[in-house]
Write a protein that holds these residues in place. Structure first.
Motif, PDB file in Angstrom:
ATOM      1  N   PRO A 193      86.452   6.063  32.354  1.00 24.68           N
ATOM      2  CA  PRO A 193      85.523   7.010  31.724  1.00 24.68           C
ATOM      3  C   PRO A 193      84.921   8.017  32.704  1.00 24.68           C
ATOM      4  O   PRO A 193      84.359   9.021  32.273  1.00 24.68           O
ATOM      5  N   VAL A 194      85.013   7.740  34.011  1.00 25.21           N
ATOM      6  CA  VAL A 194      84.416   8.684  34.979  1.00 25.21           C
ATOM      7  C   VAL A 194      85.492   9.352  35.833  1.00 25.21           C
ATOM      8  O   VAL A 194      85.171   9.993  36.843  1.00 25.21           O
ATOM      9  N   ASP A 195      86.741   9.205  35.437  1.00 21.18           N
ATOM     10  CA  ASP A 195      87.842   9.913  36.094  1.00 21.18           C
ATOM     11  C   ASP A 195      87.864   9.649  37.602  1.00 21.18           C
ATOM     12  O   ASP A 195      87.982  10.579  38.409  1.00 21.18           O
ATOM     13  N   CYS A 196      87.737   8.387  37.990  1.00 21.02           N
ATOM     14  CA  CYS A 196      87.675   8.086  39.425  1.00 21.02           C
ATOM     15  C   CYS A 196      88.950   7.410  39.931  1.00 21.02           C
ATOM     16  O   CYS A 196      88.935   6.754  40.978  1.00 21.02           O
ATOM     17  N   ILE A 197      90.056   7.575  39.163  1.00 22.69           N
ATOM     18  CA  ILE A 197      91.333   7.000  39.633  1.00 22.69           C
ATOM     19  C   ILE A 197      92.321   8.140  39.801  1.00 22.69           C
ATOM     20  O   ILE A 197      93.066   8.476  38.876  1.00 22.69           O
ATOM     21  N   PRO A 198      92.333   8.781  40.960  1.00 21.22           N
ATOM     22  CA  PRO A 198      93.273   9.884  41.170  1.00 21.22           C
ATOM     23  C   PRO A 198      94.710   9.373  41.263  1.00 21.22           C
ATOM     24  O   PRO A 198      94.951   8.212  41.611  1.00 21.22           O
ATOM     25  N   TYR A 199      95.626  10.278  40.933  1.00 14.49           N
ATOM     26  CA  TYR A 199      97.064   9.977  40.964  1.00 14.49           C
ATOM     27  C   TYR A 199      97.664  10.941  41.975  1.00 14.49           C
ATOM     28  O   TYR A 199      97.917  12.102  41.660  1.00 14.49           O
ATOM     29  N   CYS A 209      83.398   5.025  41.600  1.00 17.91           N
ATOM     30  CA  CYS A 209      83.557   3.936  40.627  1.00 17.91           C
ATOM     31  C   CYS A 209      82.186   3.401  40.193  1.00 17.91           C
ATOM     32  O   CYS A 209      81.325   3.134  41.035  1.00 17.91           O
ATOM     33  N   THR A 210      82.007   3.242  38.891  1.00 18.55           N
ATOM     34  CA  THR A 210      80.734   2.717  38.382  1.00 18.55           C
ATOM     35  C   THR A 210      80.810   1.232  38.082  1.00 18.55           C
ATOM     36  O   THR A 210      79.834   0.638  37.635  1.00 18.55           O
ATOM     37  N   GLY A 211      81.974   0.632  38.266  1.00 18.58           N
ATOM     38  CA  GLY A 211      82.126  -0.807  38.023  1.00 18.58           C
ATOM     39  C   GLY A 211      82.105  -1.170  36.555  1.00 18.58           C
ATOM     40  O   GLY A 211      81.682  -2.256  36.176  1.00 18.58           O
ATOM     41  N   CYS A 212      82.605  -0.269  35.694  1.00 16.16           N
ATOM     42  CA  CYS A 212      82.523  -0.503  34.232  1.00 16.16           C
ATOM     43  C   CYS A 212      83.486  -1.581  33.754  1.00 16.16           C
ATOM     44  O   CYS A 212      83.380  -2.032  32.629  1.00 16.16           O
ATOM     45  N   ARG A 240      91.718   9.163  27.521  1.00 15.96           N
ATOM     46  CA  ARG A 240      91.281  10.556  27.702  1.00 15.96           C
ATOM     47  C   ARG A 240      92.535  11.413  27.671  1.00 15.96           C
ATOM     48  O   ARG A 240      93.567  11.045  28.228  1.00 15.96           O
ATOM     49  N   VAL A 241      92.455  12.573  27.050  1.00 16.77           N
ATOM     50  CA  VAL A 241      93.623  13.472  27.058  1.00 16.77           C
ATOM     51  C   VAL A 241      93.679  14.154  28.411  1.00 16.77           C
ATOM     52  O   VAL A 241      92.718  14.820  28.806  1.00 16.77           O
TER      53      VAL A 241
END
Lengths: 88, 381
Positions: free
Chosen positions: A21-27, A39-42, A84-85
């Motif tokens: 949800p916070v777009d913190c996994i870049p590719y 990362c918010t640890g969700c 997310r799109v």
């Protein structure tokens, strides 16, 4: 609790990236990683990963429950909401 | 204890055994490749499934034979000459160009008869004591060839003249039992009102999706595109067979539950929409494995729960569980792609852009719904 990706176990399906949800996994360079500072640890990436490649790291903050039943609930809620799109 | 009648030391030499095995592996690989190429222009679902099965059998046998050949390094070798395979290549070219079903069965039979003769002769000439590991590879290889030959009906002789090159461009041949619409006209249809209707709809669309995956893989594995490394191709032949099995199990389960939905919903041309226009096999595979299969895993995982919880169909849920287990390994096959691309930043950036474009296209297609009340799979009522 923060999360990192075990590169050896990761199959690069991209589920964690699509559902974060916070777009913190870049590719980058066709590999996934977690930006641990953002990362918010969700726990969503941990729940949706089909390869058990997301590892929980204790960072001193309160730890969420990672029990199977809880993760099943998080996973189904995430799948029902949809990814997310991505930007083209 | 097995007793060998041959006097110790009178079997093939290591170099000759290796060369003979490499020739056999070559022919098995060509058989697997031509079966994949034929899939593109084969319409009937059952024939596609059969071709995928023969391709996997041939690839598995080629892998076992090649592995044994790689172990056989002669102690006194100087420069290693590649095994002479011109005669086998000529046979393979004639077979690859077989145009219709009868000609293809004849072509496959001609190659399998040749392989049976070669395996039988090599086994007879192999000393079990000196070259026991080769004998252990050849026995199941011979059984596999006989099994494959048994599946073929009495086939006519292979024509002497090679036909045109296999057709691998444009649209693949389609089975008339699927209602295929152009991607621009495709909408996700209402799945039905009863659990039975919904499950049959799910299975029908799944069978078609799996068939499209077979077609994309078949093209990537086809004749003229065989420059990918063998271990990668071996994994992809397994995936080809997996997808064909998934199509077959979905179709069979749907028939057990009452047959195709009525009226027939449009089959989702999603995979061809995102992969069809891509020519480069590596790019095709990146999109198939990471964009399509990645999503298939999460959608099917949610379906397993929905099938048990909402639709009361644990047997179909189990079917999907097996599919998910396979699909996860298919996504993992994509690890070959960055390995082959290496550190080329331009190529990596190009692939990442292509993937992002295809992901956006896929999301857009999957979001199209005629049925405003449809719930996402996995959601609660």
């Amino acid at each position: 609790m923060k999360f990192v990706i075990d590169a050896d176990a990761c199959v690069d399906c991209g589920a964690c990236r699509r559902y974060c949800p916070v777009d913190c996994i870049p590719y980058e360079n066709l590999k996934h990683r977690v930006d641990v500072d953002a990362c918010t640890g969700c726990t969503i990436c941990y729940a949706v990963c089909p390869a058990d490649a997301v590892l929980a790291i204790d960072d001193g903050r309160a730890a969420p429950s990672l029990a199977f039943e809880v993760m099943e609930h998080v996973r189904l809620k995430s799948f029902a909401r949809g990814p997310r799109v991505p930007a083209a | 204890m097995r007793v060998t009648a041959r006097r110790a030391g009178t079997a093939y030499g290591v170099a000759e055994s290796r060369a003979r095995l490499l020739r056999l592996a070559f022919l098995e690989e060509r058989l697997a490749t031509m079966c994949a190429a034929w899939i593109w222009s084969t319409p009937r679902l059952e024939d596609v499934i059969e071709l995928a099965g023969v391709a996997e059998d041939a690839a598995a046998t080629a892998d076992a034979v090649r592995t044994r050949a790689d172990e056989l390094w002669p102690a006194t070798a100087t420069a290693e000459a590649p095994p002479e395979t011109d005669d086998l290549a000529a046979l393979a070219v004639r077979a690859e160009r077989a145009g219709d079903r009868d000609a293809r069965e004849a072509a496959a039979a001609a190659i399998l008869v040749r392989l049976r003769e070669a395996y039988t002769a090599h086994l007879a000439d192999t000393d079990e004591l000196l070259d026991g590991p080769t004998a252990r590879v050849l026995r199941p290889a011979l059984a596999s060839v006989e099994g494959r030959l048994g599946r073929l009906e009495q086939a006519p002789a292979l024509p002497a003249d090679a036909g045109p090159e296999p057709r691998l461009t444009g649209e693949p041949a389609r089975d008339g039992r699927f209602l295929v619409v152009p991607i621009e006209q495709y909408r996700v249809a209402h799945m039905g009102d009863t659990p039975g209707e919904i499950v049959r709809h799910l299975l029908y669309t799944n069978a078609y999706g799996e068939l499209e995956a077979v077609e994309v893989l078949a093209r990537a594995l086809s004749v003229g595109r065989d420059d990918l490394p063998w271990p990668m191709r071996r994994a992809l032949f397994r995936q080809l067979w997996d997808e064909a099995r998934h199509a077959e199990m979905s179709w069979r389960r749907m028939e057990e539950l009452g047959g195709p939905p009525s009226p027939l919903p449009p089959a989702p041309p999603v995979i061809m929409a995102v992969c069809g226009a891509i020519e480069d096999p590596l790019e095709q595979l990146l999109i198939l494995q990471r964009v399509v299969e990645g999503r298939v895993v999460e959608r099917h995982r949610a379906r397993v729960v929905r099938l048990v919880r909402d639709l009361g169909d644990p047997a179909t849920a189990r079917l999907y569980e097996y599919i998910v287990a396979d699909e996860r390994t298919h996504v993992a096959n994509s690890a070959w792609i960055p390995r082959l691309v290496g550190d080329d930043p331009e190529r990596l950036a190009h692939l990442a852009r292509l993937q992002a474009r295809c992901e956006a296209l896929l999301e857009e297609v999957l979001a199209r719904r005629d049925d405003a009340t449809a719930r996402p799979v996995g959601s609660r009522a």
